[in-house]
Every structure is written in structure tokens, then in C-alpha cells.
Write a protein that holds these residues in place. Structure first.
Motif, PDB file in Angstrom:
ATOM      1  N   GLY A   1      22.859  -1.894  -1.793  1.00 51.75           N
ATOM      2  CA  GLY A   1      23.509  -0.337  -1.554  1.00 51.75           C
ATOM      3  C   GLY A   1      22.872   0.285  -1.206  1.00 51.75           C
ATOM      4  N   PRO A   2      23.298   1.552  -0.442  1.00 52.56           N
ATOM      5  CA  PRO A   2      22.836   2.603  -0.766  1.00 52.56           C
ATOM      6  C   PRO A   2      21.296   2.727  -0.939  1.00 52.56           C
ATOM      7  N   ALA A   3      20.552   3.915  -0.590  1.00 52.21           N
ATOM      8  CA  ALA A   3      19.024   4.297  -1.474  1.00 52.21           C
ATOM      9  C   ALA A   3      19.415   5.568  -2.263  1.00 52.21           C
ATOM     10  N   ALA A   4      20.661   6.170  -2.568  1.00 50.14           N
ATOM     11  CA  ALA A   4      21.295   7.085  -3.312  1.00 50.14           C
ATOM     12  C   ALA A   4      21.568   7.560  -3.338  1.00 50.14           C
ATOM     13  N   TYR A   5      22.674   8.145  -3.917  1.00 46.36           N
ATOM     14  CA  TYR A   5      23.737   8.615  -4.268  1.00 46.36           C
ATOM     15  C   TYR A   5      23.732  10.134  -4.709  1.00 46.36           C
ATOM     16  N   PHE A   6      24.430  11.198  -4.573  1.00 45.84           N
ATOM     17  CA  PHE A   6      24.781  12.924  -4.880  1.00 45.84           C
ATOM     18  C   PHE A   6      25.802  12.492  -6.147  1.00 45.84           C
ATOM     19  N   SER A   7      25.288  13.842  -6.966  1.00 46.99           N
ATOM     20  CA  SER A   7      26.574  14.072  -7.915  1.00 46.99           C
ATOM     21  C   SER A   7      27.432  14.944  -6.781  1.00 46.99           C
ATOM     22  N   THR A   8      28.850  14.008  -7.681  1.00 46.82           N
ATOM     23  CA  THR A   8      29.950  14.717  -6.928  1.00 46.82           C
ATOM     24  C   THR A   8      30.550  15.878  -7.822  1.00 46.82           C
ATOM     25  N   LEU A   9      29.916  16.430  -8.954  1.00 48.64           N
ATOM     26  CA  LEU A   9      29.777  17.435  -9.333  1.00 48.64           C
ATOM     27  C   LEU A   9      29.677  18.798  -8.842  1.00 48.64           C
ATOM     28  N   PRO A  10      30.033  19.965  -9.189  1.00 46.06           N
ATOM     29  CA  PRO A  10      29.765  21.192  -8.656  1.00 46.06           C
ATOM     30  C   PRO A  10      28.371  21.599  -9.805  1.00 46.06           C
ATOM     31  N   ILE A  11      27.922  21.365  -9.578  1.00 49.36           N
ATOM     32  CA  ILE A  11      26.158  21.266 -10.453  1.00 49.36           C
ATOM     33  C   ILE A  11      26.186  22.789  -9.739  1.00 49.36           C
ATOM     34  N   LYS A  12      25.629  23.386  -9.260  1.00 51.83           N
ATOM     35  CA  LYS A  12      24.999  24.872  -9.067  1.00 51.83           C
ATOM     36  C   LYS A  12      25.925  25.252 -10.256  1.00 51.83           C
TER      37      LYS A  12
ATOM     38  N   LEU B   1      34.847  22.034 -17.434  1.00 54.87           N
ATOM     39  CA  LEU B   1      36.050  22.662 -16.582  1.00 54.87           C
ATOM     40  C   LEU B   1      36.253  23.175 -15.877  1.00 54.87           C
ATOM     41  N   THR B   2      34.811  23.299 -15.151  1.00 56.38           N
ATOM     42  CA  THR B   2      34.449  24.084 -14.264  1.00 56.38           C
ATOM     43  C   THR B   2      34.628  22.647 -13.036  1.00 56.38           C
ATOM     44  N   SER B   3      34.636  21.661 -13.491  1.00 53.22           N
ATOM     45  CA  SER B   3      34.416  20.566 -12.463  1.00 53.22           C
ATOM     46  C   SER B   3      35.706  20.225 -11.863  1.00 53.22           C
ATOM     47  N   GLN B   4      36.595  20.379 -13.395  1.00 52.64           N
ATOM     48  CA  GLN B   4      38.536  20.253 -13.344  1.00 52.64           C
ATOM     49  C   GLN B   4      38.780  21.692 -12.198  1.00 52.64           C
ATOM     50  N   ALA B   5      37.821  22.534 -11.911  1.00 51.35           N
ATOM     51  CA  ALA B   5      38.489  23.748 -11.479  1.00 51.35           C
ATOM     52  C   ALA B   5      38.489  23.962 -10.303  1.00 51.35           C
ATOM     53  N   THR B   6      37.533  23.455  -9.827  1.00 49.65           N
ATOM     54  CA  THR B   6      36.835  23.105  -8.342  1.00 49.65           C
ATOM     55  C   THR B   6      35.762  22.073  -8.078  1.00 49.65           C
ATOM     56  N   THR B   7      36.417  21.431  -6.732  1.00 47.48           N
ATOM     57  CA  THR B   7      35.641  20.687  -6.111  1.00 47.48           C
ATOM     58  C   THR B   7      34.441  21.417  -4.886  1.00 47.48           C
ATOM     59  N   SER B   8      34.399  22.923  -5.218  1.00 49.62           N
ATOM     60  CA  SER B   8      33.555  23.769  -4.103  1.00 49.62           C
ATOM     61  C   SER B   8      31.934  23.876  -4.657  1.00 49.62           C
ATOM     62  N   ASP B   9      31.224  24.471  -3.951  1.00 49.81           N
ATOM     63  CA  ASP B   9      29.564  24.633  -4.996  1.00 49.81           C
ATOM     64  C   ASP B   9      28.937  25.844  -4.435  1.00 49.81           C
ATOM     65  N   LEU B  10      28.340  26.607  -5.428  1.00 50.92           N
ATOM     66  CA  LEU B  10      27.609  27.255  -5.651  1.00 50.92           C
ATOM     67  C   LEU B  10      26.814  27.304  -4.480  1.00 50.92           C
ATOM     68  N   ARG B  11      25.831  28.529  -3.667  1.00 58.03           N
ATOM     69  CA  ARG B  11      24.843  28.431  -2.554  1.00 58.03           C
ATOM     70  C   ARG B  11      23.448  29.558  -3.734  1.00 58.03           C
ATOM     71  N   LEU B  12      23.255  28.564  -4.825  1.00 48.32           N
ATOM     72  CA  LEU B  12      21.953  29.570  -5.429  1.00 48.32           C
ATOM     73  C   LEU B  12      20.941  29.134  -5.390  1.00 48.32           C
ATOM     74  N   PRO B  13      19.842  29.423  -5.428  1.00 52.31           N
ATOM     75  CA  PRO B  13      18.399  28.218  -5.187  1.00 52.31           C
ATOM     76  C   PRO B  13      17.756  27.771  -6.646  1.00 52.31           C
ATOM     77  N   ALA B  14      17.793  26.501  -6.832  1.00 48.70           N
ATOM     78  CA  ALA B  14      17.172  25.703  -8.722  1.00 48.70           C
ATOM     79  C   ALA B  14      16.869  24.463  -8.397  1.00 48.70           C
ATOM     80  N   GLY B  15      16.037  24.692  -7.058  1.00 43.80           N
ATOM     81  CA  GLY B  15      14.971  23.694  -6.696  1.00 43.80           C
ATOM     82  C   GLY B  15      13.628  23.198  -7.535  1.00 43.80           C
ATOM     83  N   ALA B  16      13.069  22.425  -6.998  1.00 43.93           N
ATOM     84  CA  ALA B  16      11.743  22.290  -7.890  1.00 43.93           C
ATOM     85  C   ALA B  16      10.784  22.177  -6.357  1.00 43.93           C
ATOM     86  N   GLU B  17       9.659  22.974  -6.993  1.00 40.57           N
ATOM     87  CA  GLU B  17       8.192  22.520  -6.261  1.00 40.57           C
ATOM     88  C   GLU B  17       7.792  21.551  -6.474  1.00 40.57           C
TER      89      GLU B  17
END
Length: 213
Positions: free
Chosen positions: A107-118, A196-212
Motif C-alpha cells: 500500500g502507499p506510504a500514507a493517506y491524508f484525512s479527507t475531512l475538512p480538518i481545519k 455536521l461540518t464534514s457533511q456540509a463541506t468538502t473544502s477546507d480553510l487555510r489557517l496555520p495549525a501545524g507543528a514545529e
């Protein structure tokens, strides 16, 4: 249909707040006219994915939210990425302890979530519930299920989306472990928002939520 999964207790605990929370969430959603069901997964490598596979086949969900416990974290964690590795620090509930093994050979090395996590992060924060985007779901059964879920959804090609969420200790567990905790009702409220948010949208926001680190 929204499918939510939680885990049975593991690691010496007598409860798993992920299961308690998804049951409450399914009840909340159904009461609001949003079809949802909750399924408990065994904390066992491979068996957990097979149980998930059957649940998806039985219910035909459009959205799948798998939930696990991350004791020590201080908020709801929206997991970004599942990796194709099992490396168990402790045995699972049937004594299995895979080390440096693939979840899915070839299988591939990784998969990303398909939820609009941000978008979910912003909506949960707006409700006053501590939450974060997490860059790792570990290498135990939670990541195993996360990877298995995304692999199933990727190969079914039916448009279903999904992802993985970690919840912290319950407040009762937290008092025993002297660690951060959260009321199960607040976990359920956060999961309802994610659904409910995931049901309502398939797009996501661009906002910083990463880690150092």
C-alpha cells in the motif's frame, strides 16, 4: 448515513471514552434527523479493520469518523495523516505486538484525512472546546484503523469520506492518571460538530495549525 466508531478499553483501562463519546454523538445526530450509527471496534490489530470493513459494508455510510483515545493530550485531535506502519510499544488486547510491519503490504506510504480538518478545528474552537490538528496518530491500533479506513475508502471509489479523531482521557480517567481530561459530553459535542461540518463541506480553510516538532 454517518458511521462513527470507537474502541473497547485497552492498556489496563476499564472504559474507553472514544466509545462512550461516539454513542452519545450518534444519539444526538439521530435525534436531529441525521442518520448515524456507532460501532465498537476491538483494540486488536487486523480484527479492528475487519470489523470496520463489515460496518462499512453493512451501513453504506457517506461519512466515517473513527475515534480513539489519546491519554495525555489536552484536547480533541483531528488527525491529518495515517502511515503504513504498525510498531506497537505495548501488546494489543489479544497479545499481538507487531514491530515495523506494514498495515497493508504494497500500500502507499500514507493517506491524508479527507475531512475538512481545519474548518472543523475552527468550528470546534468556536464552541469553546479545546481542539488541535495532530500530525501523528501514533503507530498503534488507532493509526492501524486510520490507515485501514482510508485504504478502504480509496479502493471503494464510492465517494465516501472519512478520517480519524483522538479524544483525551475522560475526566474520571484524568483524575487517576493526573493528566488532562475532558467530559465525555464535550467530546460528543465536538464529534457532532465534526460530523455536521464534514457533511456540509468538502473544502477546507487555510489557517496555520501545524507543528514545529
Amino acid at each position: 448515513m454517518i458511521l462513527l466508531t470507537g474502541f473497547e478499553p485497552f492498556g489496563g483501562e476499564t472504559v474507553n471514552p472514544s466509545w462512550l463519546a461516539v454513542r452519545q454523538t450518534a444519539d444526538k445526530l439521530n435525534a436531529e434527523g441525521v442518520p448515524a450509527t456507532a460501532v465498537e471496534l476491538p483494540c486488536v490489530f487486523h480484527e479492528s479493520i475487519e470489523t470496520l470493513r463489515r460496518a462499512i459494508a453493512d451501513h453504506g455510510p457517506e461519512l466515517v469518523l473513527c475515534v480513539g483515545q489519546a491519554g495525555g493530550r489536552d484536547g480533541v485531535s483531528l488527525e491529518r495523516i495515517a502511515i503504513n506502519i504498525d510498531d506497537a510499544r505495548i501488546p494489543d488486547n489479544k497479545g499481538n505486538q507487531p514491530i515495523d510491519s506494514s498495515v497493508s503490504a504494497g500500500g502507499p506510504a500514507a493517506y491524508f484525512s479527507t475531512l475538512p480538518i481545519k474548518q472543523c478545528l475552527g468550528d470546534i474552537g468556536g464552541a469553546g472546546i479545546p481542539a488541535m490538528v495532530s500530525q501523528t496518530a501514533g503507530t498503534y491500533v488507532c493509526n492501524h484503523v486510520f490507515y485501514g479506513l482510508m485504504d478502504l475508502l480509496a479502493t471503494q471509489n464510492d465517494g465516501a469520506r472519512g478520517g480519524f479523531i483522538h479524544v483525551p482521557f475522560s475526566t474520571e480517567q484524568a483524575s487517576v492518571h493526573n493528566a488532562p481530561g475532558m467530559e465525555v459530553a464535550d467530546m460528543a459535542s465536538a464529534l457532532r460538530i465534526i460530523a455536521l461540518t464534514s457533511q456540509a463541506t468538502t473544502s477546507d480553510l487555510r489557517l496555520p495549525a501545524g507543528a514545529e516538532h
